[in-house]
Motif scaffolding. Structure first.
Motif, PDB file in Angstrom:
ATOM      1  N   THR A   5      36.411  38.744  36.020  1.00  0.00           N
ATOM      2  CA  THR A   5      35.678  39.518  36.480  1.00  0.00           C
ATOM      3  C   THR A   5      35.213  41.008  35.985  1.00  0.00           C
ATOM      4  O   THR A   5      33.945  41.453  36.815  1.00  0.00           O
ATOM      5  CB  THR A   5      36.616  40.464  38.075  1.00  0.00           C
ATOM      6  N   LEU A 274      33.086  35.492  34.480  1.00  0.00           N
ATOM      7  CA  LEU A 274      32.193  35.525  36.044  1.00  0.00           C
ATOM      8  C   LEU A 274      30.930  36.332  35.682  1.00  0.00           C
ATOM      9  O   LEU A 274      31.107  37.988  35.617  1.00  0.00           O
ATOM     10  CB  LEU A 274      32.677  35.987  37.088  1.00  0.00           C
ATOM     11  N   SER A 277      30.069  38.533  38.765  1.00  0.00           N
ATOM     12  CA  SER A 277      31.127  39.598  39.122  1.00  0.00           C
ATOM     13  C   SER A 277      30.916  40.553  37.830  1.00  0.00           C
ATOM     14  O   SER A 277      30.391  42.059  38.527  1.00  0.00           O
ATOM     15  CB  SER A 277      32.163  39.173  39.485  1.00  0.00           C
ATOM     16  N   ASP A 281      29.604  44.578  38.828  1.00  0.00           N
ATOM     17  CA  ASP A 281      30.949  45.403  38.049  1.00  0.00           C
ATOM     18  C   ASP A 281      30.611  46.957  38.794  1.00  0.00           C
ATOM     19  O   ASP A 281      29.986  47.677  38.151  1.00  0.00           O
ATOM     20  CB  ASP A 281      31.638  45.439  37.265  1.00  0.00           C
TER      21      ASP A 281
END
Ligand code: HEM
Length: 366
Positions: A5, A274, A277, A281
């Motif tokens: 992620t 991902l 994601s 971030d």
């Protein structure tokens, strides 16, 4: 499955195909009921270096930016009548009325299919994707997919054969002529590449246009801005790709044990970096949950990263820009009920599969 992620972990995985393999995903393509190889089995998306580099080098000779920009008149000629039709109907499902026919026509055109076959492109794309998620024992659907693949293979072989004898000014003819060190694409590699265009270039495009229209409907101030200043359409699309990337994640298999951010991932694990994601971030993107056309961070991850970076990115940007350029000057506004939007349930993709809208003509602009 292991999900990555953080932006640095996603980038690390995509930069290291020797640790995070795409070719090891090819096992998932195995479908004995097809009675032959999977249409994507020789495609570069399921190859690692060095084989990937050879395939990519060959198709890149056909997919030059010149070849892509030559598609502009064709894309406009498809987009404009679709806009006229939407304005006439007013109440439309944008996905069926615009996004699917435009994206299908462009892919059909790239594949060298006759115009009358463009309507079937979406079904063929669904069938290619369905092969890997087919429930065991569903023999009726298996039969349907098998004949659909046979039908498309026959059309593509015919189109290739015609260009072998009489090359045209198109990407398909360039694919036939491309050579690296005197070597060309083999017939199965050529077919797999054409099938890959369906799997990689249709749903993604439909989702990008669907997301764009969804946002323009939700945010009248953004609609007014890009309508007034068409030069900002490319910036709008870049932020759209960051905010709602159609490909939310990609899949890889580890070739050895790998440690990422203090977590050990075993060899042979299925991993999903991902992208969506990573693009929000908070360590790299300020206030990432907010759509902001003026943001200055430039993280171009929506089209992937590294050796598998999207081959169709320039085409996707061109197609979406031309679509909006055809629509916005003639449209006075978009309305609709957000709860009527239906979202795709796919694991790695996100986008509206139904987007009912009222498209107001320009004379309703206040
Ligand atoms: C908004 C639209 C699009 C998005 C968001 C998108 C996204 C992506 C992403 C994330 C990858 C990397 C996959 C991976 O690393 O495993 C990729 C690869 C690829 N895309 Fe796209 N794509 C789009 C449109 C297109 C179009 C229009 C085409 C072709 C007509 C296309 C052809 C490809 C191909 C051939 C690859 C494989 C490249 C390789 O394996 O070297 N894409 N795309």
């Amino acid at each position: 499955m292991w999900l990555l992620t953080r932006q640095e972990d996603v980038l690390y995985a995509l930069k290291h195909p020797e640790l995070f393999s795409s070719s090891k995903l090819a096992g998932a393509l195995h479908a004995p009921w097809l009675g032959g190889p999977h249409p994507l089995s020789s495609a570069m998306s399921f190859a690692d270096p060095p084989r990937h580099g050879r395939l990519r080098g060959l198709v890149q000779q056909a997919f030059t930016s010149n070849a892509v920009s030559r598609l502009e008149p064709f894309i406009r000629s498809v987009a404009e009548p679709l806009v006229a039709q939407m304005l006439e109907q007013r109440q439309v499902d944008f996905i069926q009325a615009f996004a699917v026919p435009l994206a299908s026509s462009v892919i059909g055109h790239l594949m060298g299919l006759d115009t009358f076959l463009f309507r079937r492109v979406k079904r063929w794309a669904e069938d290619v994707v369905a092969i890997t998620s087919m429930p065991a024992g569903n023999t009726a659907r298996q039969q349907q997919v098998r004949s659909s693949m046979e039908e498309l293979t026959a059309y593509l072989e015919e189109a290739l054969e015609a260009r072998r004898h009489r090359p045209q000014e198109d990407i398909m003819s360039a694919l036939l002529q491309a050579k690296v060190d005197g070597e060309a694409l083999t017939p199965p590699e050529l077919l797999s590449f054409l099938f890959l265009l369906l799997a990689a270039g249709l749903e993604t495009m439909v989702h990008l246009m669907g997301h764009a229209m969804w946002l323009l409907r939700e945010s009248p101030e953004v609609f007014a801005l890009v309508r007034k200043e068409p030069a900002r359409i490319p910036r709008f699309l870049e932020e759209m790709l960051r905010y709602e990337p159609p490909t939310q994640g990609v899949l890889r298999v580890t070739t050895t044990e790998v440690e990422l951010s203090g977590v050990r991932i075993p060899e042979g694990a299925l991993v999903m970096p991902l992208i969506a994601s990573a693009l929000r971030d908070e360590r790299h993107v300020r206030d990432g949950d907010r759509f902001d056309m003026d943001r200055t961070e430039t993280t171009h991850l929506a089209f992937g990263h590294g050796v598998h970076f999207c081959l169709g990115a320039p085409l996707a940007r061109l197609e979406a820009r031309l679509g909006l350029e055809a629509l916005l000057p003639r449209c006075g506004g978009l309305t609709g009920r957000p709860e009527q939007t239906v979202w795709s349930p796919a694991l790695t993709m996100r986008g509206p599969v139904a987007l009912p809208l009222e498209v107001l003509p320009i004379d309703r602009l206040t």
